[in-house]
Scaffold this motif. Structure first.
Motif, PDB file in Angstrom:
ATOM      1  N   VAL A  78     -14.268 -21.017  -7.037  1.00  0.00           N
ATOM      2  CA  VAL A  78     -14.317 -21.351  -5.863  1.00  0.00           C
ATOM      3  C   VAL A  78     -14.829 -22.356  -6.908  1.00  0.00           C
ATOM      4  O   VAL A  78     -14.256 -23.907  -6.334  1.00  0.00           O
ATOM      5  CB  VAL A  78     -15.949 -21.124  -4.785  1.00  0.00           C
ATOM      6  CG1 VAL A  78     -15.579 -19.903  -3.890  1.00  0.00           C
ATOM      7  CG2 VAL A  78     -17.011 -20.878  -5.569  1.00  0.00           C
ATOM      8  N   VAL A  94     -21.124 -26.016   3.012  1.00  0.00           N
ATOM      9  CA  VAL A  94     -19.442 -25.924   3.523  1.00  0.00           C
ATOM     10  C   VAL A  94     -19.193 -24.575   4.308  1.00  0.00           C
ATOM     11  O   VAL A  94     -19.990 -24.100   4.929  1.00  0.00           O
ATOM     12  CB  VAL A  94     -19.858 -24.787   1.925  1.00  0.00           C
ATOM     13  CG1 VAL A  94     -18.533 -24.082   2.020  1.00  0.00           C
ATOM     14  CG2 VAL A  94     -20.194 -25.742   1.052  1.00  0.00           C
ATOM     15  N   ASP A  96     -16.803 -21.809   5.790  1.00  0.00           N
ATOM     16  CA  ASP A  96     -16.745 -20.864   5.287  1.00  0.00           C
ATOM     17  C   ASP A  96     -15.814 -20.157   6.500  1.00  0.00           C
ATOM     18  O   ASP A  96     -16.141 -19.954   7.742  1.00  0.00           O
ATOM     19  CB  ASP A  96     -17.302 -19.355   4.393  1.00  0.00           C
ATOM     20  CG  ASP A  96     -16.318 -18.100   4.020  1.00  0.00           C
ATOM     21  OD1 ASP A  96     -14.956 -18.918   4.169  1.00  0.00           O
ATOM     22  OD2 ASP A  96     -17.033 -17.714   3.407  1.00  0.00           O
ATOM     23  N   CYS A  99     -14.776 -15.932   6.991  1.00  0.00           N
ATOM     24  CA  CYS A  99     -15.063 -15.974   5.628  1.00  0.00           C
ATOM     25  C   CYS A  99     -14.852 -14.126   5.690  1.00  0.00           C
ATOM     26  O   CYS A  99     -15.352 -13.780   4.166  1.00  0.00           O
ATOM     27  CB  CYS A  99     -16.821 -15.665   6.258  1.00  0.00           C
ATOM     28  SG  CYS A  99     -16.869 -14.989   7.487  1.00  0.00           S
ATOM     29  N   SER A 104     -17.053 -14.983  -0.729  1.00  0.00           N
ATOM     30  CA  SER A 104     -17.004 -16.484  -1.148  1.00  0.00           C
ATOM     31  C   SER A 104     -17.965 -17.622  -0.366  1.00  0.00           C
ATOM     32  O   SER A 104     -18.864 -18.453  -0.804  1.00  0.00           O
ATOM     33  CB  SER A 104     -15.859 -17.178  -0.332  1.00  0.00           C
ATOM     34  OG  SER A 104     -14.270 -16.495  -1.098  1.00  0.00           O
ATOM     35  N   SER A 105     -18.732 -16.749   1.108  1.00  0.00           N
ATOM     36  CA  SER A 105     -19.997 -17.974   1.196  1.00  0.00           C
ATOM     37  C   SER A 105     -20.773 -17.231   0.443  1.00  0.00           C
ATOM     38  O   SER A 105     -21.668 -18.786   0.127  1.00  0.00           O
ATOM     39  CB  SER A 105     -19.954 -16.726   2.283  1.00  0.00           C
ATOM     40  OG  SER A 105     -18.959 -16.976   3.727  1.00  0.00           O
ATOM     41  N   VAL A 115     -24.275 -23.270   3.976  1.00  0.00           N
ATOM     42  CA  VAL A 115     -23.391 -22.721   3.807  1.00  0.00           C
ATOM     43  C   VAL A 115     -23.208 -22.244   5.907  1.00  0.00           C
ATOM     44  O   VAL A 115     -24.521 -21.705   5.948  1.00  0.00           O
ATOM     45  CB  VAL A 115     -22.767 -20.912   3.618  1.00  0.00           C
ATOM     46  CG1 VAL A 115     -21.210 -20.464   3.578  1.00  0.00           C
ATOM     47  CG2 VAL A 115     -22.751 -21.807   1.784  1.00  0.00           C
ATOM     48  N   SER A 117     -20.628 -19.921   7.511  1.00  0.00           N
ATOM     49  CA  SER A 117     -19.738 -18.712   8.252  1.00  0.00           C
ATOM     50  C   SER A 117     -18.714 -18.196   9.079  1.00  0.00           C
ATOM     51  O   SER A 117     -19.826 -17.997  10.058  1.00  0.00           O
ATOM     52  CB  SER A 117     -19.917 -17.761   7.144  1.00  0.00           C
ATOM     53  OG  SER A 117     -20.580 -17.630   5.802  1.00  0.00           O
ATOM     54  N   THR A 128     -20.184  -9.896   6.464  1.00  0.00           N
ATOM     55  CA  THR A 128     -20.948 -10.829   5.680  1.00  0.00           C
ATOM     56  C   THR A 128     -22.200 -10.754   5.914  1.00  0.00           C
ATOM     57  O   THR A 128     -23.336 -11.112   5.536  1.00  0.00           O
ATOM     58  CB  THR A 128     -20.315 -12.112   6.552  1.00  0.00           C
ATOM     59  OG1 THR A 128     -18.885 -12.286   6.245  1.00  0.00           O
ATOM     60  CG2 THR A 128     -21.225 -13.647   5.668  1.00  0.00           C
ATOM     61  N   TYR A 169     -12.867 -24.189   3.901  1.00  0.00           N
ATOM     62  CA  TYR A 169     -12.627 -23.244   2.846  1.00  0.00           C
ATOM     63  C   TYR A 169     -11.947 -22.837   3.274  1.00  0.00           C
ATOM     64  O   TYR A 169     -12.895 -21.668   4.331  1.00  0.00           O
ATOM     65  CB  TYR A 169     -13.693 -23.244   1.409  1.00  0.00           C
ATOM     66  CG  TYR A 169     -13.679 -22.190   0.971  1.00  0.00           C
ATOM     67  CD1 TYR A 169     -12.984 -22.535  -0.812  1.00  0.00           C
ATOM     68  CD2 TYR A 169     -12.992 -20.122   1.099  1.00  0.00           C
ATOM     69  CE1 TYR A 169     -12.394 -21.267  -1.414  1.00  0.00           C
ATOM     70  CE2 TYR A 169     -13.341 -19.605   0.133  1.00  0.00           C
ATOM     71  CZ  TYR A 169     -12.928 -20.591  -1.187  1.00  0.00           C
ATOM     72  OH  TYR A 169     -12.479 -19.100  -2.194  1.00  0.00           O
ATOM     73  N   SER A 170     -10.738 -21.497   3.391  1.00  0.00           N
ATOM     74  CA  SER A 170     -10.368 -21.087   4.100  1.00  0.00           C
ATOM     75  C   SER A 170      -9.411 -20.403   3.247  1.00  0.00           C
ATOM     76  O   SER A 170      -8.220 -21.066   3.611  1.00  0.00           O
ATOM     77  CB  SER A 170      -9.548 -22.071   5.815  1.00  0.00           C
ATOM     78  OG  SER A 170      -8.941 -20.943   6.009  1.00  0.00           O
ATOM     79  N   TRP A 171      -9.500 -19.717   2.648  1.00  0.00           N
ATOM     80  CA  TRP A 171      -7.695 -18.625   1.192  1.00  0.00           C
ATOM     81  C   TRP A 171      -8.050 -17.714   2.515  1.00  0.00           C
ATOM     82  O   TRP A 171      -8.234 -16.447   2.274  1.00  0.00           O
ATOM     83  CB  TRP A 171      -9.560 -18.554   0.884  1.00  0.00           C
ATOM     84  CG  TRP A 171      -8.512 -18.655  -1.155  1.00  0.00           C
ATOM     85  CD1 TRP A 171      -9.086 -20.235  -2.122  1.00  0.00           C
ATOM     86  CD2 TRP A 171      -7.554 -17.645  -1.892  1.00  0.00           C
ATOM     87  NE1 TRP A 171      -7.960 -19.731  -3.046  1.00  0.00           N
ATOM     88  CE2 TRP A 171      -7.076 -18.645  -2.646  1.00  0.00           C
ATOM     89  CE3 TRP A 171      -7.074 -16.808  -1.632  1.00  0.00           C
ATOM     90  CZ2 TRP A 171      -6.239 -17.990  -3.669  1.00  0.00           C
ATOM     91  CZ3 TRP A 171      -5.799 -15.923  -2.028  1.00  0.00           C
ATOM     92  CH2 TRP A 171      -5.645 -16.801  -3.016  1.00  0.00           C
TER      93      TRP A 171
END
Length: 377
Positions: A78, A94, A96, A99, A104-105, A115, A117, A128, A169-171
């Motif tokens: 990250v 952030v 996520d 998630c 990543s969170s 964070v 999520s 999570t 963040y979105s992976w």
């Protein structure tokens, strides 16, 4: 044709590969799937049923597949994704988005970020929450808070209720929503005016046989539980085969997989990749065209396996997120057609493609100032 090559007469080598694949799969201890699309859950707004990513992430968390090596790899990743000269995420909020397991969170949280999520699948939120309790504790408040809620990126009203984030963040998520471009558009709504959006989507340039891949995923979806297991073994051995031919132990490759892939687990990833549905691809050109028409600036593009990762921000955030970076433009005229077919060799070495692609390539020499960062290829 996957790792245990079934073309031609049967041989001891092929039998050995199939038996090894079965052994490695059994040692992983993945929970059994169900027949047909029972593992696929309804989506909002009448979209096609979605693979139950959440159940897969639950076993990833609850069966102890996340190690400290996984956490360190995720934290490093990250930080690399954000880039720039940022020394800490402290004071940053952030989001996520999608998630999944929460890994990543956790990586953002451990580096000081506040964070939030979100996921559309309750099982992902449960995974999570379990991860949060295991590594952090249940009651974290203040600047370093970590909160969770259920929301869909396809529902603007749900995103509007979330406080704007410094980093969205979105992976590897938006290409599984059933409407990737709408998801991209909605995701930016959760970003602060000078925020950063980090998204990774399936690279259209990476996959040469998209129609066959889609057929394979549909076949997996409609198969019996036993057939799904055979699919997963075949795809796993397809990945491990080239490494074994290069002299690497499959046990070592599986053990070190998390270091090379953002902290992920090998067989969990195989199931995630095969089951992942709906599925769309995007070229770098199409995403950057979307960004330009949406008033976003693309300040970074990075290939990561079969995904392309984009760093997007608005005009107000360009200086904030490029601070400490040295940028040298490559003029269009520096790109020449690759008549020497150098890229064909790179493509085969990197992606293990056996045949030459019909694709035409253009390339430019790396500027002298960046030569120290080159891999020499």
């Amino acid at each position: 044709e996957f790792g245990a090559d079934r073309k031609g007469p049967l041989s001891l080598t092929k039998i050995g590969m199939q038996l090894l694949g079965k052994l490695l799969y059994c040692l992983a201890g993945l929970p059994a799937l169900e027949d047909g699309d029972a593992d696929y859950v309804p989506q909002p707004q009448g979209k096609d049923r979605q693979f139950s990513f959440g159940r897969n992430w639950q076993q990833f968390v609850t069966l102890g597949r996340i190690t400290m090596q996984s956490v360190v790899a995720a934290a490093n990743e990250v930080r690399a994704a954000v880039g720039g000269s940022l020394l800490s995420f402290r004071g940053l909020r952030v989001l996520d988005l999608g998630c999944g397991s929460g890994l990543s969170s956790l990586a953002f949280h451990l580096q000081g970020a506040e964070v939030h999520s979100i996921d559309v699948q309750p099982a992902s939120l449960e995974a999570t929450e379990e991860l949060k309790k295991a590594f952090v504790g249940p009651n974290i408040v203040g600047a370093n808070a970590w909160s969770l809620s259920r929301a869909s990126v396809l529902k603007v009203q749900e995103l509007a209720e979330i406080r704007p984030a410094d980093i969205v963040y979105s992976w590897g998520v938006l290409h599984h929503t059933g409407d990737m471009l709408q998801s991209l558009h909605n995701a930016q709504l959760a970003m602060a005016d000078d925020g950063l959006m980090l998204v990774a989507v399936y690279a259209e340039e990476f996959y040469d046989e998209k129609p066959n891949l889609m057929l394979a995923k549909q076949a997996y979806r409609n198969s019996s539980a036993w057939s799904k297991e055979q699919f997963e073994i075949a795809v796993g051995m397809h990945y491990l085969g080239p490494q074994m031919r290069a002299g690497r132990s499959p046990f070592e490759a599986i053990r070190d997989y998390s270091k090379e892939t953002r902290g992920m687990d090998f067989w969990t990833d195989v199931r995630d990749w095969l089951g992942g549905w709906p599925m769309e691809f995007a070229s770098a050109t199409s995403v950057m065209t979307f960004a330009r028409r949406s008033g976003l600036h693309c300040i970074g593009v990075r290939r990561f396996g079969g995904n392309t990762e984009f760093r997007l921000t608005r005009a107000a955030g360009v200086e904030r997120w490029t601070s400490g970076r040295r940028c040298i433009p490559l003029p269009p005229e520096s790109f020449k057609e690759d008549r020497e077919e150098i890229m064909h060799g790179v493509q085969q070495n990197l992606y293990f493609h056996r045949d030459k692609s019909l694709r035409r390539w253009w390339r430019a020499e790396l500027p002298t100032a960046f030569a120290e960062f080159s891999d020499g290829g």
